[in-house]
Design a protein around this motif. Structure first.
Motif, mmCIF file in Angstrom:
data_model
loop_
_atom_site.group_PDB
_atom_site.id
_atom_site.type_symbol
_atom_site.label_atom_id
_atom_site.label_comp_id
_atom_site.label_asym_id
_atom_site.label_seq_id
_atom_site.Cartn_x
_atom_site.Cartn_y
_atom_site.Cartn_z
ATOM 1 N N ALA A 43 49.579 35.798 -6.339
ATOM 2 C CA ALA A 43 49.155 34.487 -6.614
ATOM 3 C C ALA A 43 47.779 34.217 -6.096
ATOM 4 N N HIS A 44 47.271 35.020 -5.052
ATOM 5 C CA HIS A 44 46.173 34.508 -4.476
ATOM 6 C C HIS A 44 44.813 35.162 -5.075
ATOM 7 N N LYS A 45 43.834 34.389 -5.464
ATOM 8 C CA LYS A 45 42.902 34.724 -6.470
ATOM 9 C C LYS A 45 42.235 36.248 -6.190
ATOM 10 N N GLU A 46 41.876 36.539 -5.026
ATOM 11 C CA GLU A 46 40.841 37.511 -4.519
ATOM 12 C C GLU A 46 41.926 38.657 -4.811
ATOM 13 N N ASN A 47 43.321 38.738 -4.279
ATOM 14 C CA ASN A 47 44.253 39.833 -4.704
ATOM 15 C C ASN A 47 44.474 39.967 -6.038
ATOM 16 N N ILE A 48 44.507 38.938 -6.975
ATOM 17 C CA ILE A 48 44.681 39.086 -8.465
ATOM 18 C C ILE A 48 43.213 39.912 -8.833
ATOM 19 N N GLU A 49 41.999 39.462 -8.414
ATOM 20 C CA GLU A 49 40.844 40.204 -8.870
ATOM 21 C C GLU A 49 40.860 41.614 -8.334
ATOM 22 N N ILE A 50 41.197 42.023 -7.149
ATOM 23 C CA ILE A 50 41.052 43.218 -6.534
ATOM 24 C C ILE A 50 42.144 44.205 -7.476
ATOM 25 N N ALA A 51 43.335 43.653 -7.367
ATOM 26 C CA ALA A 51 44.648 44.379 -8.281
ATOM 27 C C ALA A 51 44.135 44.679 -9.626
ATOM 28 N N GLY A 52 43.861 43.665 -10.310
ATOM 29 C CA GLY A 52 43.280 43.820 -11.445
ATOM 30 C C GLY A 52 42.210 44.718 -11.707
ATOM 31 N N PHE A 53 41.162 44.707 -10.976
ATOM 32 C CA PHE A 53 40.108 45.721 -11.121
ATOM 33 C C PHE A 53 40.595 47.266 -10.915
ATOM 34 N N LEU A 54 41.488 47.395 -9.907
ATOM 35 C CA LEU A 54 41.879 48.722 -9.600
ATOM 36 C C LEU A 54 42.919 49.152 -10.856
ATOM 37 N N ALA A 55 43.763 48.135 -11.304
ATOM 38 C CA ALA A 55 44.541 48.500 -12.507
ATOM 39 C C ALA A 55 43.655 49.139 -13.544
ATOM 40 N N ALA A 56 42.618 47.987 -13.742
ATOM 41 C CA ALA A 56 41.914 48.361 -15.115
ATOM 42 C C ALA A 56 41.273 49.836 -14.934
ATOM 43 N N THR A 57 40.812 50.032 -13.719
ATOM 44 C CA THR A 57 40.052 51.276 -13.339
ATOM 45 C C THR A 57 40.740 52.502 -13.986
ATOM 46 N N ILE A 58 42.246 52.611 -13.566
ATOM 47 C CA ILE A 58 42.890 53.689 -13.937
ATOM 48 C C ILE A 58 43.666 53.654 -15.244
ATOM 49 N N ARG A 72 51.876 52.072 -6.888
ATOM 50 C CA ARG A 72 51.735 52.802 -5.944
ATOM 51 C C ARG A 72 50.647 52.461 -5.153
ATOM 52 N N LEU A 73 49.406 52.281 -5.900
ATOM 53 C CA LEU A 73 48.086 52.096 -5.189
ATOM 54 C C LEU A 73 48.285 50.833 -4.196
ATOM 55 N N MET A 74 48.994 49.574 -5.171
ATOM 56 C CA MET A 74 49.160 48.406 -4.268
ATOM 57 C C MET A 74 49.966 48.446 -3.213
ATOM 58 N N LYS A 75 50.887 49.311 -3.357
ATOM 59 C CA LYS A 75 51.863 49.417 -2.082
ATOM 60 C C LYS A 75 51.200 50.278 -0.908
ATOM 61 N N MET A 76 50.221 51.264 -1.258
ATOM 62 C CA MET A 76 49.426 51.736 -0.359
ATOM 63 C C MET A 76 48.542 50.863 0.540
#
Length: 261
Positions: A43-58, A72-76
């Motif tokens: 829900a938090h903007k910065e978490n969305i940005e970071i999670a989205g960037f890492l998900a898009a990267t892979i 798995r990366l988010m869990k880590m």
């Protein structure tokens, strides 16, 4: 749809078809099989940005594997990406050396985390970097170039550079353009986030992959044979003729028709 028949479609018929297909696939059910579900858990903007960037990267390879590894990366990161980057010491990041998705390995992962930390500590975050780059000449081209420059200002191994597309070497930048679609594009359909207000969605570029490229060629929207940067520019210009305000909504149409029909 047969290629020769499609290429002879009247402009208005083509627009009606693609508008209908965009509406069909641009809906919450799309999220269930798409990597966009990773940032959708936050829900938090910065978490969305970071999670989205890492998900898009892979986001290349088998979609179930992409999604599993991104979760798995988010869990880590304790499912708190921003807090993890800014509040944990890098000496506590050793377990990331074991992360792997295809050719994206633990060395790459650790560098990406360090670079994201640098971006949020010293550059105002991902939105600020992409927006500053966009404002250099009011184009997504300058946004992608500037982002890559900032991203690699942190010490890194050369191998990690292949995981952030270089448009000056002809890369289509599919994953970065997909990420920008997620962050910038705004409508009421519940898929894209529309979090970033200072990059116009009219200037977004299509995330070109094998599905969208093949379908675009069948429809007579793309003539370049390679799925490269020149093809991205050629295809996006055609899509702007169909909808100047929101050309990349047709990513849903072309991907859906290419992957699911």
């Amino acid at each position: 749809m047969g290629g020769s028949k499609a290429k002879n479609m009247h402009f208005q018929d083509l627009k009606e078809l693609l508008d209908q297909k965009a509406a069909q696939y641009n809906q919450p059910a799309f999220i269930e099989t798409d990597p966009i579900q990773i940032p959708r858990q936050f829900a938090h903007k910065e978490n969305i940005e970071i999670a989205g960037f890492l998900a898009a990267t892979i986001a290349w390879g088998q979609r179930p594997t992409i999604i599993k590894n991104a979760f798995r990366l988010m869990k880590m990161m304790d499912d708190k990406p921003l807090d993890f980057l800014l509040s944990t010491d890098e000496t506590e990041w050793g377990h990331f050396i074991d992360f792997k998705h295809r050719t994206f390995n633990g060395v790459d992962c650790l560098f990406f985390l360090r670079s994201l930390k640098n971006i949020y500590q010293h550059h105002g975050g991902l939105e600020a970097v992409f927006t500053q780059g966009y404002q250099l000449d009011h184009s997504v081209v300058s946004a992608l170039r500037y982002f890559r420059q900032i991203f690699f200002e942190v010490e890194h191994e050369n191998r990690s550079q292949k995981h952030v597309s270089n448009i000056d070497k002809g890369a289509s930048a599919k994953r970065l353009n997909m990420y920008l679609r997620w962050m910038v594009r705004k409508d009421d359909r519940g898929v894209d986030f529309g979090l970033w207000a200072d990059i116009p969605m009219s200037d977004l570029l299509l995330p070109l992959d094998v599905h969208t490229g093949r379908q675009a060629r069948q429809l007579g929207l793309l003539y370049r044979k390679q799925d490269d940067w020149k093809a991205v520019l050629e295809l996006t210009e055609k899509l702007r003729c169909l909808d100047a305000d929101d050309p990349v909504k047709y990513d849903f149409a072309l991907f859906g028709m290419g992957a699911f029909e």
